[in-house]
Design an enzyme around this catalytic site. Structure first.
Site, mmCIF file in Angstrom:
data_model
loop_
_atom_site.group_PDB
_atom_site.id
_atom_site.type_symbol
_atom_site.label_atom_id
_atom_site.label_comp_id
_atom_site.label_asym_id
_atom_site.label_seq_id
_atom_site.Cartn_x
_atom_site.Cartn_y
_atom_site.Cartn_z
ATOM 1 N N HIS A 59 0.855 -1.180 0.000
ATOM 2 C CA HIS A 59 0.000 0.000 0.000
ATOM 3 C C HIS A 59 0.893 1.233 0.000
ATOM 4 O O HIS A 59 2.051 1.189 0.437
ATOM 5 C CB HIS A 59 -0.890 0.014 1.232
ATOM 6 C CG HIS A 59 -1.986 -0.994 1.202
ATOM 7 N ND1 HIS A 59 -3.035 -0.966 2.096
ATOM 8 C CD2 HIS A 59 -2.207 -2.067 0.400
ATOM 9 C CE1 HIS A 59 -3.858 -1.969 1.840
ATOM 10 N NE2 HIS A 59 -3.368 -2.659 0.816
ATOM 11 N N GLU A 61 1.075 3.770 1.894
ATOM 12 C CA GLU A 61 1.616 4.121 3.211
ATOM 13 C C GLU A 61 2.815 3.252 3.572
ATOM 14 O O GLU A 61 3.820 3.736 4.093
ATOM 15 C CB GLU A 61 0.556 3.948 4.304
ATOM 16 C CG GLU A 61 -0.682 4.774 4.106
ATOM 17 C CD GLU A 61 -1.816 3.991 3.446
ATOM 18 O OE1 GLU A 61 -1.596 3.395 2.362
ATOM 19 O OE2 GLU A 61 -2.919 3.973 4.000
ATOM 20 N N CYS A 89 -5.991 1.699 6.092
ATOM 21 C CA CYS A 89 -6.645 0.453 6.464
ATOM 22 C C CYS A 89 -6.013 -0.049 7.762
ATOM 23 O O CYS A 89 -5.056 0.535 8.278
ATOM 24 C CB CYS A 89 -6.470 -0.582 5.350
ATOM 25 S SG CYS A 89 -4.767 -1.181 5.175
ATOM 26 N N CYS A 92 -2.159 -0.866 7.519
ATOM 27 C CA CYS A 92 -1.322 0.342 7.482
ATOM 28 C C CYS A 92 -1.363 1.080 8.812
ATOM 29 O O CYS A 92 -0.335 1.570 9.286
ATOM 30 C CB CYS A 92 -1.773 1.248 6.345
ATOM 31 S SG CYS A 92 -1.450 0.541 4.714
#
Length: 160
Positions: A59, A61, A89, A92
């Site tokens: 992701h 992040e 999410c 993360c």
């Protein structure tokens, strides 16, 4: 506008540009993220790379935090702020807690999997040994529109 709000907007615009790269260069869901240290210096940036890297953890992040950790030579990102175009999410958010980020600033909320106050509130959960300050909704309209347009375009295309 306060200095903090102006800085948040400036960095979020940079994160939106990274999200455009995810969409345009890699045909990934357009989410961009970056990490700024306590002195206001950019130390890591990234965008969604799940498809390109065949990595469910890639992701935006996580990519940005990995690069920030490498840049500063530490897995702890103490005093740093992470900017991301979409509410983090659970995966993360917990990585942010473990990294000891000071702050997370996000654009669009995520009513399905958001873990910074929408569905879950993992960053401020008092059961953790570290809590992360959260500011949401920075340029939310622009971030949300980019995501909506991406998914509309995807649904209009035949499956590959």
């Amino acid at each position: 506008m306060t200095d903090v709000a102006a800085d948040d907007e400036r960095w979020m615009r940079h994160a939106l540009a990274l999200a455009e790269r995810a969409r345009d260069e890699d045909d990934e869901i357009p989410v961009g993220a970056l990490v700024v240290d306590a002195e206001g210096k950019l130390v890591g940036e990234g965008w969604n790379r799940n498809i390109a890297e065949s990595d469910p953890s890639a992701h935006a992040e996580i990519v940005a935090m990995r690069r920030a950790g490498a840049a500063i030579g530490n897995h702890r990102l103490v005093g740093c702020t992470l900017y991301v175009t979409l509410e983090p999410c659970a995966m993360c958010a917990m990585a942010m807690v473990h990294a000891r980020l000071a702050r997370v600033v996000y654009g669009a909320g995520d009513p399905k999997t958001g873990a910074a106050g929408s569905v879950f509130d993992l960053l401020a959960d008092p059961r953790h040994n570290h809590r992360v300050e959260v500011a949401g909704g920075v340029l939310a309209g622009e971030a949300g529109t980019m995501l909506t347009q991406y998914f509309r375009a995807k649904r209009a295309r035949p499956a590959r």
